[in-house]
Enzyme design. Structure first.
Site, PDB file in Angstrom:
ATOM      1  N   ASP A   1       0.861  -1.188   0.000  1.00 15.75           N
ATOM      2  CA  ASP A   1       0.000   0.000   0.000  1.00 15.75           C
ATOM      3  C   ASP A   1       0.894   1.235   0.000  1.00 15.75           C
ATOM      4  OD1 ASP A   1      -3.252   0.263   0.983  1.00 15.75           O
ATOM      5  OD2 ASP A   1      -2.031   2.071   0.903  1.00 15.75           O
TER       6      ASP A   1
ATOM      7  N   PHE B   1     -16.567 -11.735  -3.940  1.00 16.82           N
ATOM      8  CA  PHE B   1     -17.981 -11.624  -3.552  1.00 16.82           C
ATOM      9  C   PHE B   1     -18.154 -11.529  -2.041  1.00 16.82           C
ATOM     10  CE2 PHE B   1     -17.650 -14.048  -7.510  1.00 16.82           C
ATOM     11  CZ  PHE B   1     -18.369 -13.215  -8.360  1.00 16.82           C
ATOM     12  N   LEU B   2     -17.065 -11.199  -1.327  1.00 17.88           N
ATOM     13  CA  LEU B   2     -17.159 -11.219   0.136  1.00 17.88           C
ATOM     14  C   LEU B   2     -18.085 -10.120   0.662  1.00 17.88           C
ATOM     15  CD1 LEU B   2     -15.386  -8.694   1.475  1.00 17.88           C
ATOM     16  CD2 LEU B   2     -13.486 -10.187   0.906  1.00 17.88           C
TER      17      LEU B   2
ATOM     18  N   GLU C   1     -18.918  -7.695   3.959  1.00 21.08           N
ATOM     19  CA  GLU C   1     -18.342  -7.187   5.201  1.00 21.08           C
ATOM     20  C   GLU C   1     -19.083  -7.852   6.369  1.00 21.08           C
ATOM     21  OE1 GLU C   1     -17.921  -2.923   5.337  1.00 21.08           O
ATOM     22  OE2 GLU C   1     -17.254  -2.858   3.266  1.00 21.08           O
TER      23      GLU C   1
ATOM     24  N   GLY D   1     -26.916   0.333   1.920  1.00 19.28           N
ATOM     25  CA  GLY D   1     -25.874   1.353   1.930  1.00 19.28           C
ATOM     26  C   GLY D   1     -24.547   0.649   1.787  1.00 19.28           C
TER      27      GLY D   1
ATOM     28  N   CYS E   1     -20.488  -0.530  -1.669  1.00 21.43           N
ATOM     29  CA  CYS E   1     -20.529  -1.382  -2.870  1.00 21.43           C
ATOM     30  C   CYS E   1     -21.816  -1.268  -3.685  1.00 21.43           C
ATOM     31  CB  CYS E   1     -20.300  -2.830  -2.470  1.00 21.43           C
ATOM     32  SG  CYS E   1     -18.725  -3.059  -1.637  1.00 21.43           S
TER      33      CYS E   1
ATOM     34  N   LYS F   1     -24.329  -1.532   8.180  1.00 17.93           N
ATOM     35  CA  LYS F   1     -25.007  -2.785   8.530  1.00 17.93           C
ATOM     36  C   LYS F   1     -24.305  -3.321   9.781  1.00 17.93           C
ATOM     37  CE  LYS F   1     -22.307  -6.119   5.894  1.00 17.93           C
ATOM     38  NZ  LYS F   1     -22.344  -7.211   4.953  1.00 17.93           N
TER      39      LYS F   1
HETATM   40  C1  UGA Z   1     -22.080  -6.579  -0.926  1.00 13.69           C
HETATM   41  C2  UGA Z   1     -22.400  -7.952  -1.528  1.00 13.69           C
HETATM   42  O1  UGA Z   1     -23.374  -8.611  -0.701  1.00 13.69           O
HETATM   43  C3  UGA Z   1     -21.127  -8.825  -1.590  1.00 13.69           C
HETATM   44  O2  UGA Z   1     -21.428 -10.055  -2.233  1.00 13.69           O
HETATM   45  C4  UGA Z   1     -20.071  -8.051  -2.414  1.00 13.69           C
HETATM   46  O3  UGA Z   1     -18.867  -8.787  -2.493  1.00 13.69           O
HETATM   47  C5  UGA Z   1     -19.803  -6.714  -1.741  1.00 13.69           C
HETATM   48  O4  UGA Z   1     -21.026  -5.965  -1.680  1.00 13.69           O
HETATM   49  C6  UGA Z   1     -18.784  -5.979  -2.575  1.00 13.69           C
HETATM   50  O5  UGA Z   1     -19.108  -5.601  -3.700  1.00 13.69           O
HETATM   51  O6  UGA Z   1     -17.649  -5.870  -2.141  1.00 13.69           O
HETATM   52  P1  UGA Z   1     -21.690  -5.680   1.567  1.00 13.69           P
HETATM   53  O7  UGA Z   1     -21.677  -4.322   0.952  1.00 13.69           O
HETATM   54  O8  UGA Z   1     -20.645  -6.074   2.544  1.00 13.69           O
HETATM   55  O9  UGA Z   1     -21.647  -6.798   0.409  1.00 13.69           O
HETATM   56  O10 UGA Z   1     -23.072  -5.817   2.338  1.00 13.69           O
HETATM   57  P2  UGA Z   1     -24.450  -6.591   2.112  1.00 13.69           P
HETATM   58  O11 UGA Z   1     -24.565  -7.677   3.103  1.00 13.69           O
HETATM   59  O12 UGA Z   1     -24.678  -6.907   0.703  1.00 13.69           O
HETATM   60  O13 UGA Z   1     -25.478  -5.437   2.548  1.00 13.69           O
HETATM   61  C7  UGA Z   1     -25.561  -4.238   1.794  1.00 13.69           C
HETATM   62  C8  UGA Z   1     -26.657  -3.352   2.336  1.00 13.69           C
HETATM   63  O14 UGA Z   1     -27.937  -3.908   2.057  1.00 13.69           O
HETATM   64  C9  UGA Z   1     -26.612  -3.126   3.862  1.00 13.69           C
HETATM   65  O15 UGA Z   1     -26.846  -1.754   4.112  1.00 13.69           O
HETATM   66  C10 UGA Z   1     -27.749  -3.981   4.381  1.00 13.69           C
HETATM   67  O16 UGA Z   1     -28.316  -3.468   5.569  1.00 13.69           O
HETATM   68  C11 UGA Z   1     -28.740  -3.904   3.226  1.00 13.69           C
HETATM   69  N1  UGA Z   1     -29.665  -5.059   3.140  1.00 13.69           N
HETATM   70  C12 UGA Z   1     -29.206  -6.298   2.909  1.00 13.69           C
HETATM   71  C13 UGA Z   1     -31.035  -4.830   3.246  1.00 13.69           C
HETATM   72  O17 UGA Z   1     -31.486  -3.689   3.435  1.00 13.69           O
HETATM   73  N2  UGA Z   1     -31.888  -5.894   3.141  1.00 13.69           N
HETATM   74  C14 UGA Z   1     -31.443  -7.160   2.933  1.00 13.69           C
HETATM   75  O18 UGA Z   1     -32.287  -8.069   2.837  1.00 13.69           O
HETATM   76  C15 UGA Z   1     -30.068  -7.376   2.817  1.00 13.69           C
END
Ligand code: UGA
Length: 439
Positions: free
Chosen positions: A30, A153-154, A156, A261, A264, A327
């Site tokens: 980095d 696809f991870l 957080e 939010g 990503c 989240k």
């Molecule tokens: C997301 C994708 O799920 C991962 O597969 C991807 O690798 C990642 O983006 C990325 O591009 O790096 P992430 O941003 O960590 O992962 O979080 P998510 O679990 O997807 O949640 C995203 C948002 O959606 C959060 O604010 C969560 O509260 C909201 N959410 C999720 C909802 O409002 N309802 C749901 O049913 C699920």
């Protein structure tokens, strides 16, 4: 194998530690010297369950080391993973590719041995092919530096598990030899039959963008249904449960509430719209505008519901906010729906006090004007309304009877639809939910 991981943000730090955990010799790279110094001591740069232990362990065994020098990285690695950020461009929908281009340009002249550069960052389709040409152009004469794409696809909060036990591996390659290198990198994961999809560069890039677009669409779909439920006197949680029993639909990502939010989903659907327009297929992803609009509408709706609960105005009201992270199980506040709501309410003249179990430091940095509290009870002191905006387990376990004498007025908005609403009401609270007319 000798692997470098370039970029130590969320993706890079997790990937570097996990590659070392899988037994590879890893060099994390980095440009941020402070970050590299902390990582070299085994200190995790952010909260992610399981990461701190793994970093410390792999740093101590010497499997994981760090540098700020791309020249060192070039002479060390057989495989270079590029994990730098691709944020949204200021004032535009598209992604900022300057970091990733800087890595290719910075690394190429130092590469003196054949190697494979593997992109993991999320990029607009077509980027990999362009970077492959750029890499070949700038690499030292006589050295073969190929480029592959291996999207990540991870999630957080589950990042370590998602990296060590991924649902699938997707690799975009231009030769069988590059495929063989990636199979060797992931040998342990292939032994346990992790699905491994080999494809071209464009399909690999697109898989990531399409996956995030689908997930965002699923969330906005159920949030659109939540709006209909409120208007029609129905319950979106029961609706989602009932829909989710159909295996063609599935219950995952059908939790209605405050919407998505983070760093990503939002930026990825916007970059996808921008790229589709460049490709002349804007119409095909036009629906993503609606997905984005439904999502931002949820934040506005939460503010309206909260204002209603506060008696029609926020002026002079005390508002307690439970949750700042985008989240649970993360301290990331990028595009946090909770903080979006908090800031909007502050702008309407309320005294806002925010609690979060992990994200307070980041929230304070991003929004110094908001009030903060280290305990939920402190945030709730003399509150006229309490807003539950990020669904940490800690909040589900709050005792509504115990909070009753703490607040000025026992009114709660459960924007994530996970609190035991009956219990709260029985304890004397007025509770509003998002998309649940009769609950
Ligand atoms: C997301 C994708 O799920 C991962 O597969 C991807 O690798 C990642 O983006 C990325 O591009 O790096 P992430 O941003 O960590 O992962 O979080 P998510 O679990 O997807 O949640 C995203 C948002 O959606 C959060 O604010 C969560 O509260 C909201 N959410 C999720 C909802 O409002 N309802 C749901 O049913 C699920």
């Amino acid at each position: 194998m000798r692997i470098t991981v370039i970029g130590t943000g969320y993706l890079g730090a997790v990937h570097a530690a996990c590659m070392a955990e899988l037994g590879h010799d890893v060099l994390g790279v980095d440009t941020d010297e402070g970050k590299i110094a902390a990582l070299a001591e085994g200190e995790a740069p952010f909260y992610e369950p399981g990461l701190a232990d793994m970093l410390l362990r792999t740093v101590r065994t010497g499997k994981l080391r760090f540098t700020t020098s791309l020249a060192d990285a070039a002479s060390f690695g057989e495989v270079h993973f590029v994990c730098v950020g691709t944020p949204q461009l200021p004032g535009a929908l598209g992604a900022d590719l300057s970091h990733i281009e800087a890595v290719i340009d910075g690394l190429a002249p130092y590469v003196t041995r054949d190697c494979l550069v593997v992109g993991k960052s999320t990029v607009p389709v077509g980027t990999a092919a362009r970077l492959a040409a750029r890499l070949a152009d700038r690499a030292t004469e006589g050295v073969t530096a190929n480029l592959a794409w291996n999207p990540e696809f991870l999630r957080e909060g589950f990042a370590v598990n998602d990296t060590l036990r991924p649902g699938r591996l997707v690799v975009g390659v231009t030769s069988a030899a590059d495929d063989a290198v990636l199979r060797a990198v992931y040998a342990q994961l292939l032994e346990v039959n992790t699905p491994y999809i080999v494809t071209d560069l464009a399909t690999a890039e697109l898989t990531k963008v399409a996956a995030n677009s689908f997930l965002a669409t699923k969330i906005s779909f159920i949030n659109a249904m939540a709006n209909v439920c409120e208007a029609a006197g129905a319950d979106v949680v029961t609706l989602a449960d009932a829909l989710g029993h159909d295996p063609r639909i599935g219950r995952g990502f059908l939790s209605a509430g405050l919407g998505f939010g983070g760093g990503c989903l939002g930026k990825d659907i916007r970059a996808f719209m921008a790229r589709a327009a460049e490709l002349g297929v804007a119409d095909s992803v036009e629906f993503l505008h609606q997905v984005d609009a439904i999502n931002s509408g949820r934040r506005k709706h939460a503010v309206e519901l909260a204002r209603d609960l506060a008696g029609g105005t926020f002026a002079g009201r005390n508002v307690a906010i439970l949750g700042a992270a985008f989240k649970p199980e993360t301290d990331d506040v990028r595009d946090s729906p909770a903080l979006g709501v908090a800031v909007a309410i502050l702008a309407e003249g309320a005294n806002v006090r925010v609690h979060d179990p992990r994200a307070l430091a980041n929230a304070r940095l991003a929004y110094p004007d908001l009030g903060y509290a280290n305990e939920p009870e402190k945030a709730c002191e003399d509150a006229d309304v309490v807003l539950h905006l990020t669904e940490w387990q800690q909040y589900r376990e709050l005792d509504p009877a115990m909070l009753l004498p703490v607040v000025r007025s026992p009114r709660m908005l459960d924007s994530r639809n996970v609190l035991p609403v009956g219990h709260w009401r029985a304890s004397g609270w007025t509770v509003r939910s998002m998309g649940r007319a009769n609950v």
